[in-house]
Design a protein around this motif. Structure first.
Motif, PDB file in Angstrom:
ATOM      1  N   SER A 130      48.997  60.027  39.216  1.00  0.00           N
ATOM      2  CA  SER A 130      48.595  59.545  37.903  1.00  0.00           C
ATOM      3  C   SER A 130      47.330  60.257  37.442  1.00  0.00           C
ATOM      4  O   SER A 130      46.487  60.652  38.256  1.00  0.00           O
ATOM      5  CB  SER A 130      48.339  58.036  37.945  1.00  0.00           C
ATOM      6  OG  SER A 130      47.733  57.593  36.740  1.00  0.00           O
ATOM      7  N   MET A 131      47.185  60.388  36.153  1.00  0.00           N
ATOM      8  CA  MET A 131      45.990  61.006  35.587  1.00  0.00           C
ATOM      9  C   MET A 131      44.740  60.177  35.877  1.00  0.00           C
ATOM     10  O   MET A 131      43.624  60.687  35.816  1.00  0.00           O
ATOM     11  CB  MET A 131      46.173  61.183  34.077  1.00  0.00           C
ATOM     12  CG  MET A 131      45.119  62.037  33.399  1.00  0.00           C
ATOM     13  SD  MET A 131      45.163  63.783  33.889  1.00  0.00           S
ATOM     14  CE  MET A 131      46.483  64.415  32.824  1.00  0.00           C
ATOM     15  N   SER A 132      44.901  58.925  36.223  1.00  0.00           N
ATOM     16  CA  SER A 132      43.754  58.072  36.524  1.00  0.00           C
ATOM     17  C   SER A 132      43.235  58.265  37.945  1.00  0.00           C
ATOM     18  O   SER A 132      42.178  57.747  38.301  1.00  0.00           O
ATOM     19  CB  SER A 132      44.118  56.593  36.322  1.00  0.00           C
ATOM     20  OG  SER A 132      45.171  56.211  37.192  1.00  0.00           O
ATOM     21  N   ALA A 133      43.965  59.018  38.760  1.00  0.00           N
ATOM     22  CA  ALA A 133      43.581  59.225  40.155  1.00  0.00           C
ATOM     23  C   ALA A 133      42.480  60.277  40.256  1.00  0.00           C
ATOM     24  O   ALA A 133      42.225  61.056  39.337  1.00  0.00           O
ATOM     25  CB  ALA A 133      44.790  59.649  40.977  1.00  0.00           C
ATOM     26  N   SER A 167      49.906  57.816  26.294  1.00  0.00           N
ATOM     27  CA  SER A 167      49.096  56.642  26.574  1.00  0.00           C
ATOM     28  C   SER A 167      47.638  57.078  26.654  1.00  0.00           C
ATOM     29  O   SER A 167      47.327  58.268  26.743  1.00  0.00           O
ATOM     30  CB  SER A 167      49.524  56.012  27.897  1.00  0.00           C
ATOM     31  OG  SER A 167      49.352  56.946  28.957  1.00  0.00           O
ATOM     32  N   SER A 168      46.731  56.108  26.634  1.00  0.00           N
ATOM     33  CA  SER A 168      45.304  56.435  26.644  1.00  0.00           C
ATOM     34  C   SER A 168      44.902  57.175  27.915  1.00  0.00           C
ATOM     35  O   SER A 168      44.010  58.031  27.890  1.00  0.00           O
ATOM     36  CB  SER A 168      44.475  55.152  26.502  1.00  0.00           C
ATOM     37  OG  SER A 168      44.776  54.238  27.548  1.00  0.00           O
ATOM     38  N   THR A 169      45.559  56.877  29.031  1.00  0.00           N
ATOM     39  CA  THR A 169      45.232  57.548  30.298  1.00  0.00           C
ATOM     40  C   THR A 169      45.426  59.050  30.188  1.00  0.00           C
ATOM     41  O   THR A 169      44.599  59.839  30.664  1.00  0.00           O
ATOM     42  CB  THR A 169      46.116  56.995  31.432  1.00  0.00           C
ATOM     43  OG1 THR A 169      45.918  55.592  31.541  1.00  0.00           O
ATOM     44  CG2 THR A 169      45.787  57.663  32.757  1.00  0.00           C
ATOM     45  N   TYR A 170      46.499  59.463  29.546  1.00  0.00           N
ATOM     46  CA  TYR A 170      46.795  60.891  29.417  1.00  0.00           C
ATOM     47  C   TYR A 170      46.126  61.512  28.200  1.00  0.00           C
ATOM     48  O   TYR A 170      45.837  62.715  28.194  1.00  0.00           O
ATOM     49  CB  TYR A 170      48.313  61.104  29.420  1.00  0.00           C
ATOM     50  CG  TYR A 170      48.871  60.880  30.796  1.00  0.00           C
ATOM     51  CD1 TYR A 170      48.960  61.914  31.706  1.00  0.00           C
ATOM     52  CD2 TYR A 170      49.240  59.603  31.211  1.00  0.00           C
ATOM     53  CE1 TYR A 170      49.421  61.702  32.990  1.00  0.00           C
ATOM     54  CE2 TYR A 170      49.696  59.376  32.502  1.00  0.00           C
ATOM     55  CZ  TYR A 170      49.778  60.427  33.388  1.00  0.00           C
ATOM     56  OH  TYR A 170      50.214  60.211  34.678  1.00  0.00           O
ATOM     57  N   ALA A 171      45.855  60.709  27.193  1.00  0.00           N
ATOM     58  CA  ALA A 171      45.130  61.220  26.032  1.00  0.00           C
ATOM     59  C   ALA A 171      43.718  61.645  26.414  1.00  0.00           C
ATOM     60  O   ALA A 171      43.126  62.515  25.765  1.00  0.00           O
ATOM     61  CB  ALA A 171      45.085  60.152  24.942  1.00  0.00           C
ATOM     62  N   ALA A 172      43.173  61.062  27.486  1.00  0.00           N
ATOM     63  CA  ALA A 172      41.813  61.407  27.919  1.00  0.00           C
ATOM     64  C   ALA A 172      41.710  62.833  28.426  1.00  0.00           C
ATOM     65  O   ALA A 172      40.607  63.386  28.502  1.00  0.00           O
ATOM     66  CB  ALA A 172      41.370  60.437  29.011  1.00  0.00           C
ATOM     67  N   ALA A 173      42.839  63.460  28.765  1.00  0.00           N
ATOM     68  CA  ALA A 173      42.810  64.805  29.336  1.00  0.00           C
ATOM     69  C   ALA A 173      42.839  65.911  28.284  1.00  0.00           C
ATOM     70  O   ALA A 173      42.555  67.069  28.599  1.00  0.00           O
ATOM     71  CB  ALA A 173      43.985  64.990  30.284  1.00  0.00           C
TER      72      ALA A 173
END
Length: 255
Positions: A130-133, A167-173
Motif C-alpha cells: 500500500s502507498m501508506s506503507a 483515493s487520498s492515500t494515492y493522491a498524496a503521491a
C-alpha cells in the motif's frame, strides 16, 4: 486525449503463467531505478518475521506477502487484468470493444506504491503493498514517489484534462496541475441531506471511466466538458477549483 488516474486495487489477480515483469518495458522508463529499489526493499521486508505488521496486513494475506519475495520472477499480466475489485469490475475492460480498449490503454494510468505509475497495458505481477506503507531505506512510499512522479508525469499531463479517481492515500503521491484536474466524488442525498459515499464510490468512479471510454463524441477537454459528459448518465455538479486546488466533480445519488 484525457489522462485518467486510478488507484490500484487492494486485491490483485495473479497471472496464471507467462513471462516475468520487464522493468525496461513499462511506461515512464525514468522510474526504472526507483522501481528496482522498491522491488528489492519489498522483497527484503516481506521475508522478515514482522512483515505483516510492517505492510499493515492480516494473517489471511500471508500468501500474498510471501509472493512479494519473488516478484522479479512471478508471471506478469496487463495491469487492467491484475488490478481487480469494485472500481475495475465497474470499468469492465474485458467487455470493451477493441477501439475502446485502445482508448483505455492510452488514457488510463494507475498510480502504484510499487511501480510509481504504470499504463493500463503494462505487464506487472500481482503484489501486496500500500502507498501508506514505509519500506526500509525508502521511507513512506507516498513521499518516496512524490518527486519522482512529479517529473515522470509532467509531460503526460501537460495540456490534458486530468480525471483523478484516486483515493487520498494515492493522491498524496502525485499532484497534477490543479487548473486542468478534476477529482471525482460521490454523494448520496436523502431527505435533503447529502453525505459522502465511501466504498460504493469506487463502483461509480469505475462506471464513470467506462462511460468516458465508451461514449460517442469527442473526449472532454475541460472540466465543464467533463461535467456535461457525466450529466449524460448521472446527476452531476462541478465545484470550481482554485490556483492550488483541483476542480471537483460530484456525482449525486438520490434515494
Amino acid at each position: 486525449m484525457v489522462l485518467i488516474l486510478l488507484p490500484p486495487s487492494e486485491g490483485k489477480t495473479p497471472a496464471p503463467s507467462g513471462p516475468a515483469v520487464d522493468l525496461g518495458s513499462l511506461s515512464f522508463p525514468q522510474l526504472e531505478v526507483a522501481r528496482k529499489e522498491a522491488l528489492e526493499a519489498l522483497a527484503e521486508v516481506s521475508g522478515r518475521e514482522d512483515a505483516l505488521e510492517v505492510l499493515g496486513v492480516g494473517p489471511s494475506l500471508a500468501h500474498d506477502v510471501e509472493r512479494n519475495r519473488r516478484l522479479a520472477t512471478e508471471p506478469a499480466a496487463p495491469a487492467h487484468a491484475v488490478y481487480s475489485g469494485v472500481l475495475y469490475e465497474a470499468l469492465g475492460y474485458a467487455g470493451l470493444t477493441p477501439a475502446q480498449r485502445r482508448r483505455a490503454d492510452d488514457w488510463v494510468v494507475v498510480v502504484s506504491a510499487l511501480w510509481g505509475a504504470v499504463g493500463f497495458a503494462d505487464r506487472v505481477p500481482a503484489y501486496r503493498l500500500s502507498m501508506s506503507a514505509a519500506l526500509p531505506g525508502l521511507g513512506r512510499l507516498a513521499s518516496y514517489w512524490k518527486p519522482l512522479l512529479a517529473e515522470a508525469l509532467a509531460k503526460r499531463a501537460a495540456g490534458e484534462l486530468v480525471v483523478d479517481c484516486r483515493s487520498s492515500t494515492y493522491a498524496a503521491a502525485y499532484a497534477p496541475p490543479p487548473a486542468a484536474t478534476v477529482t471525482v466524488d460521490v454523494f448520496r442525498e436523502r431527505n435533503g441531506k447529502r453525505s459522502v459515499v465511501s466504498h460504493f464510490a469506487k463502483h461509480h468512479r469505475g462506471d464513470l471511466v467506462r462511460h468516458l471510454l465508451t461514449r460517442r463524441g469527442k473526449a472532454p477537454a475541460t472540466p465543464e466538458a467533463l461535467l456535461a459528459a457525466a450529466a449524460e448518465k448521472w446527476e452531476a455538479e462541478l465545484v470550481p477549483g482554485t490556483a492550488r486546488r483541483p476542480h471537483s466533480l460530484a456525482l449525486v445519488l438520490r434515494d
